[in-house]
Design a protein around this motif. Structure first.
Motif, PDB file in Angstrom:
ATOM      1  N   LEU A  95       0.808  -1.215   0.000  1.00  0.00           N
ATOM      2  CA  LEU A  95       0.000   0.000   0.000  1.00  0.00           C
ATOM      3  C   LEU A  95       0.844   1.268   0.000  1.00  0.00           C
ATOM      4  CD1 LEU A  95      -2.887   1.127   0.144  1.00  0.00           C
ATOM      5  CD2 LEU A  95      -2.670   1.080   2.620  1.00  0.00           C
ATOM      6  N   PHE A  96       1.917   1.290   0.771  1.00  0.00           N
ATOM      7  CA  PHE A  96       2.686   2.522   0.931  1.00  0.00           C
ATOM      8  C   PHE A  96       3.940   2.596   0.075  1.00  0.00           C
ATOM      9  CE2 PHE A  96       0.458   2.247   5.094  1.00  0.00           C
ATOM     10  CZ  PHE A  96      -0.360   3.340   4.898  1.00  0.00           C
ATOM     11  N   LEU A  97       4.396   1.484  -0.512  1.00  0.00           N
ATOM     12  CA  LEU A  97       5.624   1.514  -1.308  1.00  0.00           C
ATOM     13  C   LEU A  97       5.352   1.265  -2.791  1.00  0.00           C
ATOM     14  CD1 LEU A  97       8.728   1.737  -1.094  1.00  0.00           C
ATOM     15  CD2 LEU A  97       8.773  -0.738  -0.942  1.00  0.00           C
ATOM     16  N   PHE A  98       4.706   0.152  -3.110  1.00  0.00           N
ATOM     17  CA  PHE A  98       4.528  -0.213  -4.520  1.00  0.00           C
ATOM     18  C   PHE A  98       3.378   0.531  -5.197  1.00  0.00           C
ATOM     19  CE2 PHE A  98       6.567  -4.155  -2.862  1.00  0.00           C
ATOM     20  CZ  PHE A  98       7.747  -3.995  -3.552  1.00  0.00           C
ATOM     21  N   LEU A  99       2.245   0.656  -4.531  1.00  0.00           N
ATOM     22  CA  LEU A  99       1.091   1.292  -5.150  1.00  0.00           C
ATOM     23  C   LEU A  99       1.336   2.762  -5.518  1.00  0.00           C
ATOM     24  CD1 LEU A  99      -1.768   0.731  -6.098  1.00  0.00           C
ATOM     25  CD2 LEU A  99      -2.569   1.418  -3.845  1.00  0.00           C
ATOM     26  N   PRO A 100       1.919   3.587  -4.639  1.00  0.00           N
ATOM     27  CA  PRO A 100       2.197   4.970  -5.065  1.00  0.00           C
ATOM     28  C   PRO A 100       3.149   5.059  -6.247  1.00  0.00           C
ATOM     29  CG  PRO A 100       2.293   4.818  -2.692  1.00  0.00           C
ATOM     30  CD  PRO A 100       2.176   3.418  -3.209  1.00  0.00           C
ATOM     31  N   ALA A 101       4.150   4.186  -6.300  1.00  0.00           N
ATOM     32  CA  ALA A 101       5.083   4.213  -7.427  1.00  0.00           C
ATOM     33  C   ALA A 101       4.376   3.846  -8.730  1.00  0.00           C
ATOM     34  CB  ALA A 101       6.246   3.264  -7.167  1.00  0.00           C
ATOM     35  N   LEU A 102       3.518   2.849  -8.692  1.00  0.00           N
ATOM     36  CA  LEU A 102       2.778   2.460  -9.893  1.00  0.00           C
ATOM     37  C   LEU A 102       1.813   3.557 -10.333  1.00  0.00           C
ATOM     38  CD1 LEU A 102       1.981  -1.253  -9.033  1.00  0.00           C
ATOM     39  CD2 LEU A 102       3.527  -0.432 -10.802  1.00  0.00           C
ATOM     40  N   ALA A 133       0.385   8.013 -13.960  1.00  0.00           N
ATOM     41  CA  ALA A 133      -0.025   9.413 -14.098  1.00  0.00           C
ATOM     42  C   ALA A 133       0.904  10.163 -15.049  1.00  0.00           C
ATOM     43  CB  ALA A 133      -0.032  10.093 -12.733  1.00  0.00           C
ATOM     44  N   LEU A 134       2.182   9.791 -15.057  1.00  0.00           N
ATOM     45  CA  LEU A 134       3.124  10.453 -15.956  1.00  0.00           C
ATOM     46  C   LEU A 134       2.985   9.992 -17.404  1.00  0.00           C
ATOM     47  CD1 LEU A 134       6.471  10.532 -13.927  1.00  0.00           C
ATOM     48  CD2 LEU A 134       4.956  12.442 -14.455  1.00  0.00           C
ATOM     49  N   THR A 135       2.672   8.727 -17.613  1.00  0.00           N
ATOM     50  CA  THR A 135       2.699   8.174 -18.965  1.00  0.00           C
ATOM     51  C   THR A 135       1.338   8.113 -19.648  1.00  0.00           C
ATOM     52  OG1 THR A 135       2.533   5.930 -18.100  1.00  0.00           O
ATOM     53  CG2 THR A 135       4.752   6.798 -18.486  1.00  0.00           C
ATOM     54  N   SER A 136       0.236   8.330 -18.929  1.00  0.00           N
ATOM     55  CA  SER A 136      -1.076   8.267 -19.580  1.00  0.00           C
ATOM     56  C   SER A 136      -1.424   9.630 -20.173  1.00  0.00           C
ATOM     57  CB  SER A 136      -2.148   7.832 -18.591  1.00  0.00           C
ATOM     58  OG  SER A 136      -2.239   8.761 -17.548  1.00  0.00           O
ATOM     59  N   VAL A 181      -4.515  12.303 -21.698  1.00  0.00           N
ATOM     60  CA  VAL A 181      -5.926  12.645 -21.542  1.00  0.00           C
ATOM     61  C   VAL A 181      -6.721  12.144 -22.739  1.00  0.00           C
ATOM     62  CG1 VAL A 181      -7.549  14.559 -21.282  1.00  0.00           C
ATOM     63  CG2 VAL A 181      -5.347  14.628 -20.121  1.00  0.00           C
ATOM     64  N   ARG A 182      -6.122  12.161 -23.912  1.00  0.00           N
ATOM     65  CA  ARG A 182      -6.801  11.683 -25.121  1.00  0.00           C
ATOM     66  C   ARG A 182      -7.152  10.195 -24.997  1.00  0.00           C
ATOM     67  NH1 ARG A 182      -4.139  13.183 -30.633  1.00  0.00           N
ATOM     68  NH2 ARG A 182      -4.932  15.171 -29.918  1.00  0.00           N
ATOM     69  N   GLU A 183      -6.213   9.386 -24.495  1.00  0.00           N
ATOM     70  CA  GLU A 183      -6.490   7.960 -24.327  1.00  0.00           C
ATOM     71  C   GLU A 183      -7.572   7.733 -23.272  1.00  0.00           C
ATOM     72  OE1 GLU A 183      -3.208   5.323 -23.736  1.00  0.00           O
ATOM     73  OE2 GLU A 183      -1.927   6.512 -25.060  1.00  0.00           O
ATOM     74  N   ILE A 184      -7.534   8.513 -22.206  1.00  0.00           N
ATOM     75  CA  ILE A 184      -8.551   8.363 -21.162  1.00  0.00           C
ATOM     76  C   ILE A 184      -9.929   8.712 -21.718  1.00  0.00           C
ATOM     77  CG2 ILE A 184      -9.343   9.261 -18.940  1.00  0.00           C
ATOM     78  CD1 ILE A 184      -6.396   9.555 -18.165  1.00  0.00           C
ATOM     79  N   ARG A 185     -10.020   9.785 -22.494  1.00  0.00           N
ATOM     80  CA  ARG A 185     -11.306  10.146 -23.101  1.00  0.00           C
ATOM     81  C   ARG A 185     -11.786   9.078 -24.073  1.00  0.00           C
ATOM     82  NH1 ARG A 185      -9.962  16.340 -24.381  1.00  0.00           N
ATOM     83  NH2 ARG A 185     -10.251  17.146 -22.278  1.00  0.00           N
TER      84      ARG A 185
END
Length: 109
Positions: free
Chosen positions: A31-38, A43-46, A48-52
């Motif tokens: 929860l505190f180490l792996f999940l924030p990194a993922l 968030a950096l690589t996605s 907005v166009r793909e999300i839409r």
């Protein structure tokens, strides 16, 4: 072969290796180490166009999977391991009928 499938196969192989059978990972570490990194990486690589473009699929999966996924898992656990004292069956299944105690024979007159 896609990267997620390779990661899944590698994780299964590591999990089935006898030397890793006693290895346990704390949920707090995940929860505190792996999940924030993922999440940060996504968030950096996605874009907005793909999300839409994929919004309908994202919305359906994020709202339907959480309530639906525990049911098959619990049913599988119940079918393979049998009922446990704390939870004998999923709540949406009808209760198992219990045999009634034998009735005494009426006295012959």
């Amino acid at each position: 072969m896609s990267e997620p499938l390779l990661l899944l196969a590698a994780g299964c192989l590591v999990g089935l290796t006898p030397s890793f059978a006693s290895f346990a990972l704390s949920p707090d570490v995940v929860l505190f180490l792996f999940l924030p990194a993922l999440l940060y990486w996504e968030a950096l690589t996605s874009s907005v166009r793909e999300i839409r473009t994929n919004f309908r699929s994202i919305a359906l999966q994020s709202t339907s999977w959480p309530p639906l996924s525990p049911s098959p898992l619990q049913l599988t656990r119940w079918a393979t391991a049998g009922p446990s004292p704390s939870c004998s069956a999923p709540s949406w299944l009808p209760p198992t009928p219990r045999p009634s105690p034998p009735r005494p024979c009426p006295a012959a007159s």
